[in-house]
Design a protein around this motif. Structure first.
Motif, PDB file in Angstrom:
ATOM      1  N   GLU A  64     -12.140  -4.959  -0.401  1.00  0.00           N
ATOM      2  CA  GLU A  64     -13.399  -4.206  -0.389  1.00  0.00           C
ATOM      3  C   GLU A  64     -13.354  -3.058   0.612  1.00  0.00           C
ATOM      4  O   GLU A  64     -13.958  -2.006   0.381  1.00  0.00           O
ATOM      5  N   VAL A  65     -12.652  -3.248   1.714  1.00  0.00           N
ATOM      6  CA  VAL A  65     -12.486  -2.159   2.687  1.00  0.00           C
ATOM      7  C   VAL A  65     -11.755  -0.987   2.037  1.00  0.00           C
ATOM      8  O   VAL A  65     -12.145   0.179   2.182  1.00  0.00           O
ATOM      9  N   ALA A  66     -10.700  -1.296   1.286  1.00  0.00           N
ATOM     10  CA  ALA A  66      -9.924  -0.247   0.617  1.00  0.00           C
ATOM     11  C   ALA A  66     -10.719   0.401  -0.508  1.00  0.00           C
ATOM     12  O   ALA A  66     -10.620   1.622  -0.721  1.00  0.00           O
ATOM     13  N   VAL A  67     -11.517  -0.367  -1.233  1.00  0.00           N
ATOM     14  CA  VAL A  67     -12.364   0.222  -2.264  1.00  0.00           C
ATOM     15  C   VAL A  67     -13.305   1.251  -1.642  1.00  0.00           C
ATOM     16  O   VAL A  67     -13.489   2.358  -2.162  1.00  0.00           O
ATOM     17  N   ARG A  70      -1.421  12.698  -7.908  1.00  0.00           N
ATOM     18  CA  ARG A  70      -2.735  12.068  -7.802  1.00  0.00           C
ATOM     19  C   ARG A  70      -3.600  12.292  -9.042  1.00  0.00           C
ATOM     20  O   ARG A  70      -4.379  11.417  -9.426  1.00  0.00           O
ATOM     21  N   ASP A  71      -3.459  13.426  -9.686  1.00  0.00           N
ATOM     22  CA  ASP A  71      -4.272  13.690 -10.877  1.00  0.00           C
ATOM     23  C   ASP A  71      -3.867  12.806 -12.058  1.00  0.00           C
ATOM     24  O   ASP A  71      -4.642  12.662 -13.010  1.00  0.00           O
ATOM     25  N   ALA A  72      -2.670  12.238 -12.007  1.00  0.00           N
ATOM     26  CA  ALA A  72      -2.185  11.401 -13.111  1.00  0.00           C
ATOM     27  C   ALA A  72      -2.411   9.909 -12.864  1.00  0.00           C
ATOM     28  O   ALA A  72      -2.073   9.088 -13.726  1.00  0.00           O
ATOM     29  N   LEU A  73      -2.975   9.548 -11.712  1.00  0.00           N
ATOM     30  CA  LEU A  73      -3.123   8.139 -11.363  1.00  0.00           C
ATOM     31  C   LEU A  73      -4.378   7.534 -11.996  1.00  0.00           C
ATOM     32  O   LEU A  73      -5.359   8.237 -12.244  1.00  0.00           O
ATOM     33  N   PRO A  74      -4.369   6.228 -12.226  1.00  0.00           N
ATOM     34  CA  PRO A  74      -5.600   5.559 -12.665  1.00  0.00           C
ATOM     35  C   PRO A  74      -6.707   5.736 -11.631  1.00  0.00           C
ATOM     36  O   PRO A  74      -6.439   5.875 -10.430  1.00  0.00           O
ATOM     37  N   ASP A  75      -7.936   5.711 -12.082  1.00  0.00           N
ATOM     38  CA  ASP A  75      -9.094   5.811 -11.187  1.00  0.00           C
ATOM     39  C   ASP A  75      -9.359   4.428 -10.609  1.00  0.00           C
ATOM     40  O   ASP A  75     -10.099   3.621 -11.188  1.00  0.00           O
ATOM     41  N   ALA A  76      -8.738   4.124  -9.478  1.00  0.00           N
ATOM     42  CA  ALA A  76      -8.825   2.780  -8.916  1.00  0.00           C
ATOM     43  C   ALA A  76      -8.589   2.836  -7.414  1.00  0.00           C
ATOM     44  O   ALA A  76      -7.936   3.746  -6.909  1.00  0.00           O
ATOM     45  N   ALA A  77      -9.124   1.857  -6.718  1.00  0.00           N
ATOM     46  CA  ALA A  77      -8.884   1.699  -5.292  1.00  0.00           C
ATOM     47  C   ALA A  77      -9.011   0.221  -4.965  1.00  0.00           C
ATOM     48  O   ALA A  77      -9.570  -0.561  -5.730  1.00  0.00           O
ATOM     49  N   GLY A  78      -8.457  -0.169  -3.824  1.00  0.00           N
ATOM     50  CA  GLY A  78      -8.481  -1.564  -3.411  1.00  0.00           C
ATOM     51  C   GLY A  78      -7.073  -2.109  -3.289  1.00  0.00           C
ATOM     52  O   GLY A  78      -6.094  -1.358  -3.234  1.00  0.00           O
ATOM     53  N   VAL A  79      -6.965  -3.423  -3.229  1.00  0.00           N
ATOM     54  CA  VAL A  79      -5.648  -4.075  -3.249  1.00  0.00           C
ATOM     55  C   VAL A  79      -5.270  -4.241  -4.714  1.00  0.00           C
ATOM     56  O   VAL A  79      -5.842  -5.049  -5.438  1.00  0.00           O
TER      57      VAL A  79
END
Length: 413
Positions: free
Chosen positions: A127-130, A377-386
């Motif tokens: 959750e911190v990374a999100v 970065r523009d090609a990466l999935p829209d995601a964050a977290g572990v």
């Protein structure tokens, strides 16, 4: 989130065996525009490593950081867009760097094949990374990119063909030449000690969904074993030979299942996944399969028992040890991942690469994972977290590995 950092990538643990190989790979292969630094505890050792790299690395900055100094890890994290960590066992030395990167919004990749470390990382810092936008991506080497990316490309092909969901899916290590690293042995040793002392850790270690983001929502698919001896025909029609348990399967299977859950079970609610290794088609292959299975059990038991552990510690590779350059270059691996879809169609995905899987090929996988996070970065999935390699990097990593000489394919079988 807009981030301004002095460096694109920092290799933390650059004086260790795999750290050096990763730095060498980046010095040879990274675009000249990439801003790369080396980090570790000793200025003198880091300067020695840098002096042995391609001349393009002559001006790479050196950063002093120590796993026992949280302040130095925070300073390391805020200096770069991506931190590569090769400092393990990660359960002993890794969690505070995850904390620093998650808080700083810094992307992070490592070589961890440690399920307990992965669970701690998720519980404490997902959750911190999100919130910060950081992508924390464990298992970016032979653990577990062939597994995770193999299923990713398999699913994409099945979806493109309109053949429903994945159901029974098995990765077969079809061929492999390479040594086991001292770091892997040290991680196994640490796992044995932890589960002996902690019943809750033991329950996590044996749970097939131990890395799930939502354990209560996982499907009940019955027993899913990490120790399988199968006929080839049990996996796919026409597949010959016998298989034995695969040492890394207990980690890889959990990473792949986490990818499915993070994608809201996009692979399918009836997706069952296992991993094995081929032992050939000779009349002796059942004996070989039984021998491999017994050997893995003996290794775990031996490390748990004091007198045999003392003897094993004298002969097994130590952390920081690895094969010479000639041996690394002569290595290779091929993994074939077979599936049956919900429509009854059969598919197979292949990943193949030259170089010792745990060293030369891993340096490529780890380096390209970091480059994708830093530069694509523009090609990466829209995601964050572990996250996992598939959910954090996905197609951007597939494209980079293909450009680096990996064969990655999926087809109807």
């Amino acid at each position: 989130m807009t981030r301004t950092r002095d460096l694109d990538i920092v290799v933390y643990g650059a004086t260790g065996f795999v750290g050096k190989l990763t730095a060498e790979y980046l010095a040879r292969s990274a675009p000249r525009r990439a801003r790369i630094g080396l980090a570790g505890r000793s200025t003198a050792k880091l300067e020695k490593v840098r002096a042995q790299l391609d001349p393009s690395a002559a001006q790479w900055p050196i950063i002093i950081a120590d796993a026992d100094d949280p302040t130095s890890l925070t300073a390391l994290a805020v200096s770069a867009h991506v931190v590569i960590s090769t400092v393990g066992p990660y359960a002993k030395y890794g969690i505070d760097l995850v904390r620093a990167c998650a808080e700083a919004g810094t992307d992070y990749v490592d070589l961890s094949g440690e399920v307990l470390f992965g669970r701690e990382s998720i519980d404490r810092f997902h959750e911190v990374a999100v919130a910060s936008g950081a992508r924390i991506v464990h298992s970016c080497g032979f653990d577990s990119i062939p597994s995770d990316i193999g299923v990713h490309v398999l699913h994409k092909q099945v979806a493109a063909d309109g053949e429903g969901d994945l159901t029974d899916t098995t990765l077969v290590v079809t061929s492999m030449r390479g040594g086991i690293s001292g770091g892997t042995i040290d991680s196994i040793r640490n796992l044995v000690d932890t589960v002996r002392a902690d019943k809750s850790a033991r329950r996590i270690a044996v749970n097939p969904y131990s890395l799930s983001p939502d354990l209560a929502s996982e499907p009940d698919l019955g027993r899913q074993s990490d120790v399988e001896m199968l006929k080839g025909s049990d996996i796919a029609p026409g597949l010959g030979g016998r298989t034995a348990p695969f040492l890394m399967g207990s980690t890889n299977t959990r990473v792949v299942r986490r990818s499915n859950a993070l994608r809201k079970w996009e692979y399918g609610r009836a997706f069952r996944y296992r991993e094995v290794m081929s032992v050939g088609q000779s009349v002796l292959s059942p004996v070989f399969a039984a021998g491999v299975s017994a050997g893995l059990g003996a290794l775990m038991a031996g490390l748990a028992f004091g007198p045999t552990r003392y003897l094993l510690d004298r002969v097994l590779p130590k952390p920081g040890e690895g094969p010479n350059e000639k041996s690394r270059a002569s290595g290779h691996f091929t993994t074939d991942t077979y599936t049956t879809t919900s429509t009854g169609a059969r598919y197979v995905a292949r990943m193949r690469a030259k170089g010792d899987p745990g060293y030369a090929a891993t340096a490529v996988m780890l380096g390209e994972s970091a480059l994708a996070l830093a530069l694509d970065r523009d090609a990466l999935p829209d995601a964050a977290g572990v996250l996992t390699p598939a959910t954090a990097i996905g197609d951007a990593l597939v494209d980079r590995l293909r450009a680096a000489g990996f064969e990655i394919s999926a087809r109807r079988n």
